[in-house]
Motif scaffolding. Structure first.
Motif, PDB file in Angstrom:
ATOM      1  N   ILE A 159      22.844  20.413  61.932  1.00 30.49           N
ATOM      2  CA  ILE A 159      22.509  21.844  61.964  1.00 30.49           C
ATOM      3  C   ILE A 159      22.844  22.427  63.338  1.00 30.49           C
ATOM      4  O   ILE A 159      23.480  23.466  63.448  1.00 30.49           O
ATOM      5  N   LEU A 160      22.441  21.720  64.398  1.00 27.21           N
ATOM      6  CA  LEU A 160      22.682  22.227  65.754  1.00 27.21           C
ATOM      7  C   LEU A 160      24.179  22.317  66.029  1.00 27.21           C
ATOM      8  O   LEU A 160      24.657  23.259  66.660  1.00 27.21           O
ATOM      9  N   PHE A 161      24.922  21.341  65.510  1.00 30.07           N
ATOM     10  CA  PHE A 161      26.382  21.374  65.655  1.00 30.07           C
ATOM     11  C   PHE A 161      26.952  22.622  64.977  1.00 30.07           C
ATOM     12  O   PHE A 161      27.779  23.328  65.547  1.00 30.07           O
ATOM     13  N   ARG A 162      26.446  22.909  63.760  1.00 27.97           N
ATOM     14  CA  ARG A 162      26.942  24.078  63.021  1.00 27.97           C
ATOM     15  C   ARG A 162      26.542  25.388  63.715  1.00 27.97           C
ATOM     16  O   ARG A 162      27.309  26.343  63.744  1.00 27.97           O
ATOM     17  N   LEU A 163      25.337  25.431  64.265  1.00 27.61           N
ATOM     18  CA  LEU A 163      24.873  26.633  64.966  1.00 27.61           C
ATOM     19  C   LEU A 163      25.751  26.922  66.184  1.00 27.61           C
ATOM     20  O   LEU A 163      26.093  28.062  66.470  1.00 27.61           O
ATOM     21  N   ARG A 164      26.134  25.847  66.871  1.00 28.14           N
ATOM     22  CA  ARG A 164      26.998  26.012  68.052  1.00 28.14           C
ATOM     23  C   ARG A 164      28.381  26.469  67.626  1.00 28.14           C
ATOM     24  O   ARG A 164      28.968  27.354  68.225  1.00 28.14           O
ATOM     25  N   ARG A 165      28.886  25.835  66.563  1.00 26.40           N
ATOM     26  CA  ARG A 165      30.236  26.164  66.106  1.00 26.40           C
ATOM     27  C   ARG A 165      30.318  27.610  65.634  1.00 26.40           C
ATOM     28  O   ARG A 165      31.298  28.295  65.835  1.00 26.40           O
ATOM     29  N   LYS A 166      29.226  28.087  64.986  1.00 22.24           N
ATOM     30  CA  LYS A 166      29.192  29.472  64.513  1.00 22.24           C
ATOM     31  C   LYS A 166      28.945  30.467  65.645  1.00 22.24           C
ATOM     32  O   LYS A 166      28.940  31.673  65.448  1.00 22.24           O
ATOM     33  N   GLY A 167      28.693  29.934  66.829  1.00 20.76           N
ATOM     34  CA  GLY A 167      28.482  30.811  67.977  1.00 20.76           C
ATOM     35  C   GLY A 167      27.075  31.375  68.044  1.00 20.76           C
ATOM     36  O   GLY A 167      26.808  32.320  68.780  1.00 20.76           O
ATOM     37  N   LEU A 168      26.143  30.812  67.258  1.00 23.84           N
ATOM     38  CA  LEU A 168      24.767  31.314  67.282  1.00 23.84           C
ATOM     39  C   LEU A 168      24.004  30.775  68.496  1.00 23.84           C
ATOM     40  O   LEU A 168      23.042  31.372  68.947  1.00 23.84           O
ATOM     41  N   LEU A 169      24.445  29.633  68.988  1.00 26.80           N
ATOM     42  CA  LEU A 169      23.798  29.068  70.172  1.00 26.80           C
ATOM     43  C   LEU A 169      24.782  29.059  71.339  1.00 26.80           C
ATOM     44  O   LEU A 169      25.921  28.629  71.194  1.00 26.80           O
ATOM     45  N   ARG A 170      24.310  29.522  72.451  1.00 29.03           N
ATOM     46  CA  ARG A 170      25.141  29.607  73.641  1.00 29.03           C
ATOM     47  C   ARG A 170      24.732  28.492  74.601  1.00 29.03           C
ATOM     48  O   ARG A 170      23.555  28.299  74.889  1.00 29.03           O
ATOM     49  N   ASP A 171      25.709  27.756  75.087  1.00 32.76           N
ATOM     50  CA  ASP A 171      25.464  26.643  75.992  1.00 32.76           C
ATOM     51  C   ASP A 171      25.192  27.179  77.400  1.00 32.76           C
ATOM     52  O   ASP A 171      26.033  27.852  77.986  1.00 32.76           O
ATOM     53  N   VAL A 172      23.997  26.914  77.898  1.00 29.23           N
ATOM     54  CA  VAL A 172      23.666  27.415  79.243  1.00 29.23           C
ATOM     55  C   VAL A 172      23.305  26.254  80.182  1.00 29.23           C
ATOM     56  O   VAL A 172      22.691  26.445  81.214  1.00 29.23           O
ATOM     57  N   ALA A 173      23.700  25.059  79.788  1.00 30.32           N
ATOM     58  CA  ALA A 173      23.291  23.862  80.536  1.00 30.32           C
ATOM     59  C   ALA A 173      23.749  23.884  81.988  1.00 30.32           C
ATOM     60  O   ALA A 173      23.112  23.303  82.849  1.00 30.32           O
ATOM     61  N   GLU A 174      24.828  24.579  82.281  1.00 29.00           N
ATOM     62  CA  GLU A 174      25.363  24.573  83.645  1.00 29.00           C
ATOM     63  C   GLU A 174      24.455  25.266  84.661  1.00 29.00           C
ATOM     64  O   GLU A 174      24.611  25.112  85.852  1.00 29.00           O
ATOM     65  N   GLU A 175      23.466  25.999  84.150  1.00 30.02           N
ATOM     66  CA  GLU A 175      22.578  26.707  85.073  1.00 30.02           C
ATOM     67  C   GLU A 175      21.495  25.795  85.657  1.00 30.02           C
ATOM     68  O   GLU A 175      20.748  26.211  86.531  1.00 30.02           O
ATOM     69  N   HIS A 176      21.381  24.563  85.172  1.00 28.98           N
ATOM     70  CA  HIS A 176      20.433  23.574  85.692  1.00 28.98           C
ATOM     71  C   HIS A 176      18.993  24.073  85.721  1.00 28.98           C
ATOM     72  O   HIS A 176      18.250  23.772  86.634  1.00 28.98           O
ATOM     73  N   SER A 177      18.629  24.855  84.734  1.00 30.21           N
ATOM     74  CA  SER A 177      17.273  25.386  84.695  1.00 30.21           C
ATOM     75  C   SER A 177      16.408  24.583  83.740  1.00 30.21           C
ATOM     76  O   SER A 177      15.220  24.831  83.614  1.00 30.21           O
ATOM     77  N   GLY A 178      16.997  23.591  83.066  1.00 25.34           N
ATOM     78  CA  GLY A 178      16.265  22.891  82.014  1.00 25.34           C
ATOM     79  C   GLY A 178      16.442  23.584  80.679  1.00 25.34           C
ATOM     80  O   GLY A 178      16.068  23.062  79.651  1.00 25.34           O
ATOM     81  N   ILE A 179      17.004  24.789  80.700  1.00 20.90           N
ATOM     82  CA  ILE A 179      17.321  25.491  79.448  1.00 20.90           C
ATOM     83  C   ILE A 179      18.717  25.036  79.038  1.00 20.90           C
ATOM     84  O   ILE A 179      19.673  25.180  79.793  1.00 20.90           O
ATOM     85  N   LEU A 180      18.816  24.443  77.857  1.00 14.59           N
ATOM     86  CA  LEU A 180      20.084  23.867  77.436  1.00 14.59           C
ATOM     87  C   LEU A 180      20.924  24.856  76.624  1.00 14.59           C
ATOM     88  O   LEU A 180      22.125  24.959  76.788  1.00 14.59           O
ATOM     89  N   PHE A 181      20.244  25.563  75.718  1.00 19.48           N
ATOM     90  CA  PHE A 181      20.952  26.542  74.877  1.00 19.48           C
ATOM     91  C   PHE A 181      20.077  27.773  74.687  1.00 19.48           C
ATOM     92  O   PHE A 181      18.869  27.693  74.737  1.00 19.48           O
TER      93      PHE A 181
END
Ligand SMILES: [Mg+2]
Length: 184
Positions: A159-181
């Motif tokens: 499901i998470l893979f599909r959500l990412r592929r559909k663009g519903l989840l945005r990857d924010v891991a590079e901000e190093h805040s502990g918030i991943l998406f």
């Protein structure tokens, strides 16, 4: 439509990654927590000190907090409630809406003011989204789980893979805040 109901608004590493001051400023007033693998490892009877301190900070900011657990061992859930002074609803059947309504009644907050934090897409996120809560998925505290949960995890990854592929989840891991998406 179903896929959107399974989409958390945010994915974080640990509960402590939630910025309670910022969420309070955004108008949120209630926090509903899953217990197992969200606040504690499976079968643990106490919070670790970092989680305990973070919960106290959330309460000091003004948040009303409660535990909503599908755990069938009511005595264990009740012990957390007693030890830490956090109201708890054991033996719930998330994602059924009525249990989330019970949690809102306990907190005295509206769905729009309330955040649900849990480690499972099919119980915590689905139920929370159906009720209109702000849903936060946290990575499971550990891997010692019932086999039913392990079967669900595989489905969750898909499901998470599909959500990412559909663009519903945005990857924010590079901000190093502990918030991943984050969702859009
Ligand atoms: Mg859980």
């Amino acid at each position: 439509m179903l896929l959107e109901l399974l989409c958390p608004r945010m994915i974080i590493e640990r509960v402590q990654d939630l910025d309670v001051e910022a969420l309070w400023a955004q108008g949120f007033r209630g926090l509903v927590f899953d217990l197992d693998n969200t606040l504690v490892s499976w079968r643990r009877w106490t919070f670790n000190p970092a989680v305990k301190a973070w919960l106290e900070r959330a309460q000091a900011v003004g948040f009303h907090v409660c535990i909503l657990s599908n755990c069938v061992f009511g005595r264990r859930v009740a012990r957390f409630a007693r030890m830490y002074g956090i109201p708890a609803i054991p033996k719930a059947k998330k994602p059924q809406k009525k249990w989330f309504q019970q949690a809102l009644d306990l907190l005295g907050t509206t769905a729009q003011q309330t955040i649900v934090v849990g480690d499972q897409v099919f119980t915590d996120v689905l139920g929370g989204n159906r009720m209109g809560l702000f849903t936060v998925l946290v990575l499971p505290v550990d891997r010692r789980e019932f086999y039913v949960t392990i079967v669900q995890r595989t489905a969750e990854k898909l499901i998470l893979f599909r959500l990412r592929r559909k663009g519903l989840l945005r990857d924010v891991a590079e901000e190093h805040s502990g918030i991943l998406f984050q969702s859009h």
